[in-house]
Write a protein that holds these residues in place. Structure first.
Motif, PDB file in Angstrom:
ATOM      1  N   UNK A 236      -6.202 -15.186  21.236  1.00 43.09           N
ATOM      2  CA  UNK A 236      -6.404 -16.671  21.168  1.00 43.09           C
ATOM      3  C   UNK A 236      -4.893 -17.594  21.812  1.00 43.09           C
TER       4      UNK A 236
ATOM      5  N   UNK B  50     -13.742   2.690  15.800  1.00 44.62           N
ATOM      6  CA  UNK B  50     -13.030   2.235  14.780  1.00 44.62           C
ATOM      7  C   UNK B  50     -14.039   1.073  13.850  1.00 44.62           C
TER       8      UNK B  50
ATOM      9  N   UNK C 282      -5.430  -0.406   7.142  1.00 41.65           N
ATOM     10  CA  UNK C 282      -4.691  -1.486   7.159  1.00 41.65           C
ATOM     11  C   UNK C 282      -3.980  -1.599   8.572  1.00 41.65           C
TER      12      UNK C 282
ATOM     13  N   UNK D 213       0.859  -1.147   0.209  1.00 42.22           N
ATOM     14  CA  UNK D 213       0.015  -0.155  -0.070  1.00 42.22           C
ATOM     15  C   UNK D 213       1.073   1.323   0.263  1.00 42.22           C
TER      16      UNK D 213
ATOM     17  N   UNK E  48      -8.027  -3.712   1.835  1.00 40.35           N
ATOM     18  CA  UNK E  48      -7.420  -2.600   1.841  1.00 40.35           C
ATOM     19  C   UNK E  48      -6.451  -2.997   0.735  1.00 40.35           C
TER      20      UNK E  48
ATOM     21  N   UNK F  96     -13.340 -12.031  15.359  1.00 40.77           N
ATOM     22  CA  UNK F  96     -12.398 -10.756  15.104  1.00 40.77           C
ATOM     23  C   UNK F  96     -11.006 -11.120  14.366  1.00 40.77           C
ATOM     24  N   UNK F  97     -10.648 -12.070  14.436  1.00 43.46           N
ATOM     25  CA  UNK F  97      -9.318 -12.505  13.532  1.00 43.46           C
ATOM     26  C   UNK F  97      -9.678 -12.439  12.200  1.00 43.46           C
TER      27      UNK F  97
ATOM     28  N   UNK G 215     -10.430  -7.166   6.401  1.00 43.66           N
ATOM     29  CA  UNK G 215      -9.924  -5.556   6.670  1.00 43.66           C
ATOM     30  C   UNK G 215      -8.776  -5.493   5.706  1.00 43.66           C
ATOM     31  N   UNK G 216      -7.572  -6.109   6.344  1.00 45.85           N
ATOM     32  CA  UNK G 216      -6.284  -5.982   5.521  1.00 45.85           C
ATOM     33  C   UNK G 216      -6.378  -6.529   4.139  1.00 45.85           C
TER      34      UNK G 216
ATOM     35  N   UNK H  86     -10.502  -8.792  11.089  1.00 48.34           N
ATOM     36  CA  UNK H  86      -9.221  -8.060  10.751  1.00 48.34           C
ATOM     37  C   UNK H  86      -8.732  -8.545   9.534  1.00 48.34           C
ATOM     38  N   UNK H  87      -8.489  -9.606   9.380  1.00 49.20           N
ATOM     39  CA  UNK H  87      -7.740 -10.340   8.157  1.00 49.20           C
ATOM     40  C   UNK H  87      -8.663  -9.580   6.611  1.00 49.20           C
TER      41      UNK H  87
ATOM     42  N   UNK I 285      -6.360  -9.722  18.436  1.00 48.33           N
ATOM     43  CA  UNK I 285      -7.256 -11.060  18.532  1.00 48.33           C
ATOM     44  C   UNK I 285      -6.302 -12.346  18.595  1.00 48.33           C
TER      45      UNK I 285
ATOM     46  N   UNK J  14      -5.887  -4.737  15.201  1.00 48.61           N
ATOM     47  CA  UNK J  14      -7.092  -5.730  15.687  1.00 48.61           C
ATOM     48  C   UNK J  14      -6.570  -7.297  15.373  1.00 48.61           C
ATOM     49  N   UNK J  15      -5.759  -7.504  14.451  1.00 50.44           N
ATOM     50  CA  UNK J  15      -5.503  -8.737  14.117  1.00 50.44           C
ATOM     51  C   UNK J  15      -4.543  -9.389  15.251  1.00 50.44           C
TER      52      UNK J  15
ATOM     53  N   UNK K 203     -12.406   1.518  20.295  1.00 46.43           N
ATOM     54  CA  UNK K 203     -12.753   0.457  19.439  1.00 46.43           C
ATOM     55  C   UNK K 203     -14.098   0.316  18.564  1.00 46.43           C
TER      56      UNK K 203
ATOM     57  N   UNK L 119     -12.449 -16.815  16.838  1.00 49.35           N
ATOM     58  CA  UNK L 119     -11.638 -16.331  15.669  1.00 49.35           C
ATOM     59  C   UNK L 119     -12.543 -15.365  14.781  1.00 49.35           C
TER      60      UNK L 119
ATOM     61  N   UNK M 120      -6.302  -2.771  10.817  1.00 47.51           N
ATOM     62  CA  UNK M 120      -6.676  -3.957  10.750  1.00 47.51           C
ATOM     63  C   UNK M 120      -5.569  -4.831  11.407  1.00 47.51           C
TER      64      UNK M 120
END
Lengths: 292, 335
Positions: free
Chosen positions: A112, B247, A98, A87, B297, B286-287, B293-294, B290-291, A108, A104-105, B244, B284, A101
């Motif tokens: 886990x 966001x 991103x 990007x 983008x 939210x995981x 989202x990435x 977010x993926x 999370x 957040x990734x 959050x 999983x 993102x």
């Protein structure tokens, strides 16, 4: 007076941690104009790796710090390579989202892997309490402040004296011109992420030692505050981030001590707003005129 | 009103009523249980929030990362208002109480939008984003410390006035208002600022005034959304309106396409319903979120719809056209 001195030391302690984290924000912003929202999470992961290194592997202190910093430097470079590099020429908003993102990734992922319950960070530094008059200073506080200052000086030398440091400054000043001068921009950006993430990880370890806890969302608030510190000092300017970090740490500690514990965060944000409204470029920033 | 426009309004009106009837039948026959009705209500509220945020983020093109703050102001003020009204012994019909509370919530949020927007809109880009985060955090901390609305423990005992019937129609009305705004003189002025602030200033548009207008309107509708949220949940907690959540709303708008209201609607539906469907893998979800989202983008940064709107009329017309083409090919009468 004694209380004041005591709080002054506490403020320095917190401030030095914020300063370390803020450096990462400011370096990345300086070089690719991106607010790396994932930096708070890098700090959190750094703390977790130190936690694992200290509890499961029983490594000595220096190895705990070093391993966490090295691992996070690698992860920081990987994040840049996977998520931000594609990007590089996209609108800045996309890159920012991103970054959100990625943040957040990572959060999370930590939920886990490490589960949401907070874990007790072991005291990795030798603990003795020094008394000067009625002021008590723990060795942890001294080590925190000392380590932060040491790495800040090291970083400053690196940026000013070495070839890579000069390349970093060149890229952040003008990327295209830097390319023409034969600077490998991609490598310089990776290096910036590595250094920023390593310092962020160190900040995370020190933060978790100071608050004796590690948990997956621990990066959010200090991350936000460190970012405020970076903006306060003038984003993109490394000494500014250090100054901003100390100011924010000091303000937070003093508000907690003398005004109110619950309002401390609000006051930090209020300072940010006031500074931005009157001097949007931050304390050490220079004004640039917008050209049509 | 010309013929095409009339036809478009008619088609949309029919679609809206038809959708309502479908839900009405599903709810009446208990095919949709309370859990699903709850999701539908939350979806409507999120649609309002996403569309209102799109006024600032999409039309004006500024990064506003503090939408949850305005929602909190709307929620708390409208809830306090309706509680005072009911405690005062005024027995108005519930829908009137709700509408009054919504108007109060919207106006209070709008006033705060104006007060916050006036000084901050001098800033741009990242800086504006940070300042809006700052304000919304201050608002949240204020509600944590503010005794009369329950403080950190939250505000309890709000009368539940929202049900699917009224929230559906309120959403339609808000959607209509925001769509009209986008096409009005003011809306076009706001969009011109997004395209080029300096050029629009040169063209005689008072840019500061329109920026503040966009910001206040977005805050107003966020307040309306917050009011609905308060009267649906009947319980408010400051921690809900954190960074959050802002966001999350921003992500909805970006995924739908900045500047595309239909995009916001669809992405609000998807991003509210999908996580509920994924409840069973809640660890999983939210995981994955977010993926997505990435990846989105990297491969489609302009969002699902970009800046264009989905038009039902155009969609139906294209269907008819395709059918005609098929028929003509099938009949072997290609001319």
């Amino acid at each position: 007076m004694n209380l004041f001195l005591q709080q002054l030391i506490n403020g320095l302690n917190v401030g030095s941690i914020y300063a370390l984290i803020a450096i990462g924000y400011t370096m990345v912003y300086g070089i690719i104009k991106l607010i790396n929202f994932a930096h708070g999470e890098i700090m959190m992961f750094g703390a977790y790796f130190a936690f694992i290194a200290a509890t499961s592997f029983n490594l000595p202190v220096w190895a705990v710090l070093l391993s966490s910093m090295v691992i996070m430097a690698i992860i920081g470079v990987a994040i840049e390579f996977i998520a931000y590099r594609p990007l590089r020429n996209a609108p800045r908003l996309s890159a920012l989202i991103t970054a959100i993102g990625v943040s957040l990734f990572l959060q999370n992922l930590a939920l886990i892997i490490f589960k949401p319950d907070p874990k007790v960070m072991p005291k990795i530094f030798p603990e003795t309490i020094y008394k000067i008059g009625e002021i008590e200073i723990s060795s942890t506080t001294l080590i925190t402040i000392g380590l932060s200052l040491f790495f800040m000086v090291l970083l400053d030398l690196f940026i000013r004296k070495t070839k890579q440091g000069r390349a970093m400054r060149a890229v952040s000043e003008d990327k295209d011109a830097a390319i023409l001068m034969g600077i490998n921009v991609n490598r310089t950006i990776s290096l910036t992420f590595a250094v920023g993430s390593a310092l962020g990880a160190l900040g995370g370890v020190l933060y978790s030692v100071a608050y004796i806890q590690v948990y997956p969302t621990m990066g959010v608030m200090p991350g936000l505050k460190a970012f405020i510190a970076a903006v306060l000092g003038g984003i993109g300017i490394i000494p500014g981030a250090m100054l901003g970090g100390f100011i924010i740490g000091m303000v937070e500690t003093m508000t907690k001590a003398y005004l109110s514990t619950t309002w401390a965060d609000a006051i930090v944000f209020a300072i940010l707003i006031v500074v931005l409204l009157f001097k949007p470029t931050g304390i050490l920033g220079k004004n640039t005129r917008e050209k049509v | 009103m010309d013929h095409n426009k009339k036809k478009a309004y008619l088609i949309n009106a029919i679609a809206i009523v038809a959708l309502y009837l479908v839900f009405f039948v599903l709810i009446q026959t208990k095919t949709m249980n309370n859990y699903f009705v709850g999701i539908a209500i939350m979806t409507c509220i999120m649609i309002i929030m996403a569309m209102s945020l799109n006024i600032v983020a999409g039309f004006l093109g500024e990064m506003a990362l503090g939408h949850a703050g305005f929602m909190a102001i709307g929620a708390y003020s409208s809830a306090s208002f309706s509680m005072a009204l009911i405690d005062g012994g005024l027995s108005l019909p519930p829908i009137i109480t709700l509408v009054l509370a919504m108007v109060v919530g919207g106006i209070v949020a709008g006033i705060f939008g104006f007060l916050i927007g006036t000084p901050t809109l001098r800033l741009r880009g990242d800086y504006l984003g940070i300042v809006t985060i700052g304000f919304s955090e201050i608002i949240r901390i204020f509600f944590i410390n503010f005794g009369p609305t329950g403080g950190a423990a939250g505000l309890k005992g709000i009368t539940r006035l929202v049900n699917f019937n009224n929230v559906y129609w309120i959403t339609i009305i808000v959607a209509f208002l925001i769509f009209t705004l986008g096409r009005s003189k003011q809306g076009r002025a706001i969009i011109s600022i997004r395209e080029d602030e300096i050029a629009s200033e040169a063209a005689g548009i008072p840019t500061t005034r329109y920026k503040v207008l966009a910001f206040s309107l977005a805050a107003f509708f966020a307040g309306v959304g917050g009011s609905l949220y308060a009267h649906y949940q009947s319980f408010l907690e400051p921690s809900k309106f954190g960074f959050m959540f802002s966001i999350e709303m921003f992500v909805i708008v970006v995924l739908g396409g900045l500047g595309s209201l239909t995009g916001s609607i669809i992405s609000a539906i998807v991003l509210t319903v999908l996580p509920e469907m994924l409840r069973s893998f809640s660890e999983y979800r939210l995981l994955v979120y977010s993926l997505v989202l990435i990846i989105m983008m990297i491969f489609r940064p302009q969002g699902i719809f970009g800046r264009s709107e989905f038009s039902l009329t155009a969609f139906i017309e294209s269907l008819i056209r395709r059918k005609n083409v098929k028929n003509s090919i099938g009949g072997g009468e290609a001319s």
